[in-house]
Design an enzyme around this catalytic site. Structure first.
Site, PDB file in Angstrom:
ATOM      1  N   HIS A 148     -18.924 -21.362 -37.211  1.00 53.17           N
ATOM      2  CA  HIS A 148     -19.958 -21.274 -36.191  1.00 53.17           C
ATOM      3  C   HIS A 148     -19.577 -20.191 -35.191  1.00 53.17           C
ATOM      4  O   HIS A 148     -18.407 -20.019 -34.845  1.00 53.17           O
ATOM      5  CB  HIS A 148     -20.092 -22.599 -35.433  1.00 53.17           C
ATOM      6  CG  HIS A 148     -20.890 -23.637 -36.147  1.00 53.17           C
ATOM      7  ND1 HIS A 148     -22.263 -23.671 -36.130  1.00 53.17           N
ATOM      8  CD2 HIS A 148     -20.505 -24.684 -36.911  1.00 53.17           C
ATOM      9  CE1 HIS A 148     -22.694 -24.710 -36.841  1.00 53.17           C
ATOM     10  NE2 HIS A 148     -21.646 -25.337 -37.331  1.00 53.17           N
ATOM     11  N   THR A 155      -4.604 -20.536 -41.337  1.00 56.06           N
ATOM     12  CA  THR A 155      -5.477 -19.665 -40.546  1.00 56.06           C
ATOM     13  C   THR A 155      -5.291 -18.191 -40.867  1.00 56.06           C
ATOM     14  O   THR A 155      -6.085 -17.366 -40.434  1.00 56.06           O
ATOM     15  CB  THR A 155      -5.205 -19.868 -39.048  1.00 56.06           C
ATOM     16  OG1 THR A 155      -3.846 -19.504 -38.748  1.00 56.06           O
ATOM     17  CG2 THR A 155      -5.440 -21.315 -38.641  1.00 56.06           C
ATOM     18  N   LYS A 156      -4.216 -17.864 -41.609  1.00 55.68           N
ATOM     19  CA  LYS A 156      -3.931 -16.472 -41.961  1.00 55.68           C
ATOM     20  C   LYS A 156      -3.631 -16.380 -43.449  1.00 55.68           C
ATOM     21  O   LYS A 156      -3.345 -17.381 -44.107  1.00 55.68           O
ATOM     22  CB  LYS A 156      -2.747 -15.941 -41.150  1.00 55.68           C
ATOM     23  CG  LYS A 156      -3.002 -15.886 -39.647  1.00 55.68           C
ATOM     24  CD  LYS A 156      -1.798 -15.327 -38.909  1.00 55.68           C
ATOM     25  CE  LYS A 156      -2.055 -15.261 -37.404  1.00 55.68           C
ATOM     26  NZ  LYS A 156      -0.880 -14.728 -36.661  1.00 55.68           N
ATOM     27  N   ARG A 177       2.995 -21.914 -41.611  1.00 58.30           N
ATOM     28  CA  ARG A 177       3.992 -20.845 -41.577  1.00 58.30           C
ATOM     29  C   ARG A 177       4.809 -20.927 -42.866  1.00 58.30           C
ATOM     30  O   ARG A 177       4.800 -21.938 -43.576  1.00 58.30           O
ATOM     31  CB  ARG A 177       4.916 -21.001 -40.365  1.00 58.30           C
ATOM     32  CG  ARG A 177       5.661 -22.313 -40.347  1.00 58.30           C
ATOM     33  CD  ARG A 177       6.534 -22.455 -39.106  1.00 58.30           C
ATOM     34  NE  ARG A 177       7.201 -23.749 -39.062  1.00 58.30           N
ATOM     35  CZ  ARG A 177       8.327 -24.037 -39.700  1.00 58.30           C
ATOM     36  NH1 ARG A 177       8.920 -23.103 -40.455  1.00 58.30           N
ATOM     37  NH2 ARG A 177       8.872 -25.225 -39.616  1.00 58.30           N
TER      38      ARG A 177
END
Length: 544
Positions: free
Chosen positions: A112, A163-164, A178
């Site tokens: 969103h 997230t990465k 991580r």
């Protein structure tokens, strides 16, 4: 009636009753009949109590979707994959082969917007997409967020919030995830002593490529010169075109530092100038019965190819270009609004490229144009760029990011790059371009064509100073150069589509520019001994 296989489907085809098997086949047949954009492979299982509501779905052989799984969007799942109970896969998502997804995990290829002043539920959705490689294990309760790429053989530990991007072979965990250790340790590639990110030996390969191109340049230009008409064709056996002349002039300038051998430069300038229509400023196709409007794709591109060909020959268009001198800021905005950004952003970008280049030649000639033309053009692009992708338009269900990225290259080349204007969202452009470059439909070695590769190489070069994801950019540049550098065909140049055996001027000119951009991303363009000065020039074009 709920069967245990709804929740434990991995042994369905070896343990289920014949009646259950028959019911499952009937269920899959019904799903494919009711959803023409779905394709379900052999020996798959789809629970009847899974919530599968995808716009498009590909389910590879021997893959299964268990009970209470929730799938929406455009989802491509490879072979031998598992979507276990209550897992969620939504948005633009591609899973490779052998991906195992634990219960209650979510792969969310959309997001969103959250600008202040508007309730979140009224905000538009954005999607950068998720790509997960082969042989990836996704534990239970994992969340993978939009824009992430997970490399092959990686492991996402239970509860990870990813997230990465995750490197191939990495084991990651935690929130945010991580690196914990390596499942498959990364190979130690040889690095040149200069400290650049290019692999050892690349500089020598680039030099050999350029030397061979220079040696073959007279022959490849001669093979495309029609002896009967004195006009250039893209390749033997095809008709002469305006573009072929521009390509011939650019190749000769790039490799030989001169006009094409065997052609009188003054006569070539006279011919190119004579093709421009005095009333409109357009250069129509050679076989056009009349002067097409500016919506004609060839006529729009001739603003670039003929304009830069004349520029390299030390000349210019003899007449003003009506695309700009007859325009107003209002008509420019109306033209931009009317372009097919949602359905065909490549075509839209094609025409923006012509507008930006016509503006360049108008400024060069000193022709009068309505005040505010440049501001209308660039201002529209600045305010309409999507912050999530950095681009204009949207992906398409059948071709993914292809038209979006290709359209961005064309639109940004003619405006931001050509006129030296910073982009609005360079990091988002890098994210989108890298994601697109992972799509094997366009970037597997056997599928490479000059348009698709240039349209990745140039945006990555244009945004290079940000330093964002630079290691990944270097990896893409290295991989593409590995696929390209051995494709030169003796005495003939390069084919537009590398797998084809029909080298021509267009493919040769474009690949020469592509090799320069990719080499420059790795710090080794000097090894080529050339630098584009025409349509594909890296610097902003001078105004005088």
């Amino acid at each position: 009636m709920i069967d245990r296989h709804d929740y434990s489907p991995w042994d369905f085809w070896s343990t289920a009753s014949e009646n259950s098997r028959r019911a499952q086949r009937s269920w899959q047949d019904r799903l494919e009949r009711d959803h023409p954009t779905w394709a379900i492979g052999d020996d798959c299982f789809v629970s009847q109590i899974a919530a599968v509501d995808a716009d498009e779905l590909v389910l590879g052989d021997r893959s299964y979707i268990a009970a209470s799984a929730y799938i929406t969007g455009v989802v491509r799942i490879g072979a031998d994959c598992s979507i276990n109970p209550s897992a969620v896969v939504r948005g633009d998502v591609v899973l490779g082969d052998g991906v195992r997804m634990g219960a209650l995990s979510s792969v969310l290829g959309f997001n969103h917007s959250m600008e202040p002043g508007t309730p979140v539920f009224r905000q538009p959705l954005t999607s950068r997409g998720i790509r997960i490689g082969d042989d990836v294990w996704i534990g239970s309760h994992v969340v993978v967020l939009d824009g992430v790429t997970v490399g092959a053989s990686a492991v996402l530990a239970a509860g990870a919030v990813v997230t990465k991007d995750v490197a191939p072979g990495a084991v990651v965990g935690g929130n945010p995830a991580r690196l914990l250790r390596w499942r498959v340790p990364p190979a130690e590639g040889a690095i040149e002593a200069t400290g650049s990110s290019a692999p050892a030996g690349l500089r020598e390969r680039l030099t050999r490529f350029a030397d061979r191109a220079r040696a073959d340049a007279p022959d490849l230009l001669a093979r495309s010169l029609d002896s009967a008409t004195g006009l250039f064709t893209d390749r033997p056996g095809t008709r002469p075109t305006v573009r072929a002349h521009g390509d011939a002039i650019e190749i000769a300038d790039l490799l030989l530092g001169s006009p094409p051998p065997g052609v009188d430069a003054a006569e070539l300038v006279t011919r190119l100038r004579g093709w421009q229509d005095a009333a409109t400023g357009a250069v129509p196709p050679l076989d056009a019965p009349d002067i097409p409007g500016w919506d004609d794709g060839d006529t729009a591109y001739h603003v670039l190819s003929t304009g830069y060909a004349l520029d390299l020959l030390g000349a210019a268009f003899p007449h003003p270009i009506g695309l700009i001198v007859d325009a107003t800021p209002t008509s420019i905005i109306e033209r931009l609004n009317a372009l097919p950004w949602d359905s065909d952003p490549w075509n839209a970008g094609h025409h923006v490229d012509a507008l930006g280049t016509a503006l360049l030649w108008t400024r060069r000639r000193g022709d009068a144009a309505a005040p505010g033309i440049a501001e209308a053009l660039v201002g529209w692009l600045l305010t309409r760029a999507d912050p999530a992708s950095g681009m204009w338009g949207r992906p398409s269900p059948d071709r993914g990011l292809l038209l979006l990225v290709n359209g961005f290259y064309r639109a940004s080349r003619g405006t931001f790059a050509q006129h030296g204007i910073p982009l609005s969202y360079p990091d988002a452009v890098i994210d989108t371009t890298l994601r697109h470059a992972r799509d094997d439909r366009w970037f597997a070695a056997a599928q490479l064509d000059a348009c698709n590769v240039l349209d990745v190489a140039h945006p990555l070069w244009l945004t290079r100073t940000s330093g964002y994801r630079s290691a990944e950019v270097a990896a893409v540049a290295t991989r593409l150069l590995d696929d390209i550098l051995g494709q030169w065909q003796a005495g003939a140049g390069m084919s537009f589509r590398l797998a084809d055996a029909d080298p021509g001027l267009q493919g040769t000119e474009m690949w020469l520019a592509i090799v320069w951009y990719l080499a420059d991303l790795l710090g080794h363009s000097v090894a080529l001994g050339y630098r584009p000065r025409g349509v594909h020039r890296p610097e902003p074009a001078p105004l005088s």
